[in-house]
Motif scaffolding. Structure first.
Motif, PDB file in Angstrom:
ATOM      1  N   GLU A   1      37.976  13.388  26.658  1.00 14.33           N
ATOM      2  CA  GLU A   1      37.138  13.639  25.854  1.00 14.33           C
ATOM      3  C   GLU A   1      36.642  13.546  24.663  1.00 14.33           C
ATOM      4  N   ILE A   2      36.290  12.008  24.747  1.00 16.89           N
ATOM      5  CA  ILE A   2      35.192  10.471  24.504  1.00 16.89           C
ATOM      6  C   ILE A   2      34.374  11.517  25.430  1.00 16.89           C
ATOM      7  N   TYR A   3      34.300  11.542  26.013  1.00 11.47           N
ATOM      8  CA  TYR A   3      32.321  12.307  26.738  1.00 11.47           C
ATOM      9  C   TYR A   3      32.491  13.328  26.394  1.00 11.47           C
ATOM     10  N   ALA A   4      32.949  14.628  25.301  1.00 10.03           N
ATOM     11  CA  ALA A   4      32.456  15.380  24.575  1.00 10.03           C
ATOM     12  C   ALA A   4      31.263  15.642  23.497  1.00 10.03           C
ATOM     13  N   HIS A   5      31.424  14.045  23.248  1.00  8.68           N
ATOM     14  CA  HIS A   5      30.096  13.939  22.222  1.00  8.68           C
ATOM     15  C   HIS A   5      28.798  13.703  22.770  1.00  8.68           C
ATOM     16  N   LEU A   6      28.436  13.691  24.318  1.00  7.46           N
ATOM     17  CA  LEU A   6      27.548  13.457  24.889  1.00  7.46           C
ATOM     18  C   LEU A   6      26.412  14.817  24.959  1.00  7.46           C
ATOM     19  N   ILE A   7      27.666  15.341  24.366  1.00  4.95           N
ATOM     20  CA  ILE A   7      26.650  17.220  24.750  1.00  4.95           C
ATOM     21  C   ILE A   7      26.531  17.488  24.280  1.00  4.95           C
ATOM     22  N   THR A   8      26.428  16.997  23.251  1.00  2.00           N
ATOM     23  CA  THR A   8      26.013  17.848  21.794  1.00  2.00           C
ATOM     24  C   THR A   8      24.696  18.689  21.872  1.00  2.00           C
ATOM     25  N   ASP A   9      23.572  17.929  22.426  1.00  3.69           N
ATOM     26  CA  ASP A   9      22.536  19.125  22.618  1.00  3.69           C
ATOM     27  C   ASP A   9      22.461  19.640  23.281  1.00  3.69           C
ATOM     28  N   ASP A  10      23.928  20.093  23.843  1.00  2.00           N
ATOM     29  CA  ASP A  10      24.325  21.553  24.906  1.00  2.00           C
ATOM     30  C   ASP A  10      24.260  22.352  23.314  1.00  2.00           C
ATOM     31  N   LEU A  11      25.704  21.685  22.442  1.00  2.42           N
ATOM     32  CA  LEU A  11      25.911  22.654  21.140  1.00  2.42           C
ATOM     33  C   LEU A  11      25.334  23.243  21.001  1.00  2.42           C
ATOM     34  N   LYS A  12      24.108  22.063  20.099  1.00  2.37           N
ATOM     35  CA  LYS A  12      22.893  22.938  19.681  1.00  2.37           C
ATOM     36  C   LYS A  12      22.061  23.581  19.791  1.00  2.37           C
ATOM     37  N   GLU A  13      21.916  23.450  21.385  1.00  2.00           N
ATOM     38  CA  GLU A  13      21.386  25.260  21.747  1.00  2.00           C
ATOM     39  C   GLU A  13      21.977  25.940  21.974  1.00  2.00           C
ATOM     40  N   ALA A  14      23.122  25.920  22.172  1.00  3.24           N
ATOM     41  CA  ALA A  14      24.493  27.529  21.991  1.00  3.24           C
ATOM     42  C   ALA A  14      24.325  27.793  20.956  1.00  3.24           C
ATOM     43  N   VAL A  15      24.220  26.956  19.690  1.00  6.25           N
ATOM     44  CA  VAL A  15      24.111  27.886  17.950  1.00  6.25           C
ATOM     45  C   VAL A  15      22.968  27.841  17.998  1.00  6.25           C
ATOM     46  N   ASN A  16      21.954  27.624  18.322  1.00  8.42           N
ATOM     47  CA  ASN A  16      20.527  28.441  17.913  1.00  8.42           C
ATOM     48  C   ASN A  16      20.581  29.841  19.191  1.00  8.42           C
TER      49      ASN A  16
END
Length: 197
Positions: free
Chosen positions: A180-195
């Motif tokens: 689960e620690i690796y989840a923070h490495l995909i924040t760019d993907d999350l930002k893209e999803a929100v946008n």
């Protein structure tokens, strides 16, 4: 009397805060830049296989041809007289179609897969030093090490939507919290999803 404690001696002691260590990963263009300058074939092979298996450097250096299960098309990461896995457990890693078949062929099943130019087993420290040398030669961030290839493998799987439980098994993590620690490495993907909203 049994000499039993009536209260917890640790009561009132403040727990130490656990600081999360940032895990660096290779970006696709950085991988290409690195492979373009690596002219030492054993290291080149190690980098490619690490990218598609997530194996640790020590695991790869102890892989022998007899550790390939062709029926299951997988590498067997197991304990040996000269090597113990981090968890102490045996795990199987499927062999990606991106790994050239000819790299895995040998008549001597006891040979190490990633031998040096003198047909001997490569040393972990030496390969780590070589990796740092080529990272510098490619003009990449200094913090990128061989172990970052493992972080890259795990992160890329999560980005592709692979179940965290499957990633946990492939990585050989004993606790899902580590994955689960690796989840923070995909924040760019999350930002893209929100946008996308």
């Amino acid at each position: 009397t049994w000499g039993l404690l009536t209260k917890n001696p640790a009561n009132g002691i403040k727990k130490l805060r656990e600081y999360q260590v940032e895990r660096q990963i290779f970006k696709p263009d950085e991988i290409q830049r690195l492979l373009a300058v690596v002219d030492y074939k054993p290291l080149y092979k190690l980098i490619v296989v690490a990218l598609y298996t997530g194996c640790r450097l020590s695991e790869l250096l102890h892989l022998q041809y007899c550790d390939i299960d062709w029926l299951e098309n997988s590498f067997i990461i197991r304990n040996k007289a000269s090597f113990t896995t981090k968890s102490g457990k045996v795990r199987r890693i499927p062999i990606s179609i991106k790994i050239p078949f000819e790299w895995l062929q040998s008549e001597n099943q006891q040979d190490y897969i990633f031998r040096n130019c003198k047909e001997k087993q490569n040393k972990k420290d030496y390969m780590g030093q070589l990796m740092r040398k080529y990272v510098q030669k490619a003009g990449l961030p200094k913090g990128l090490t061989f172990h970052c290839l493992r972080h890259t493998f795990i992160t890329n799987l999560l980005r592709k939507g692979v179940s965290i439980y499957i990633v946990k098994k492939l990585a050989g993590h004993s606790d899902i919290k580590t994955t689960e620690i690796y989840a923070h490495l995909i924040t760019d993907d999350l930002k893209e999803a929100v946008n996308c909203l």
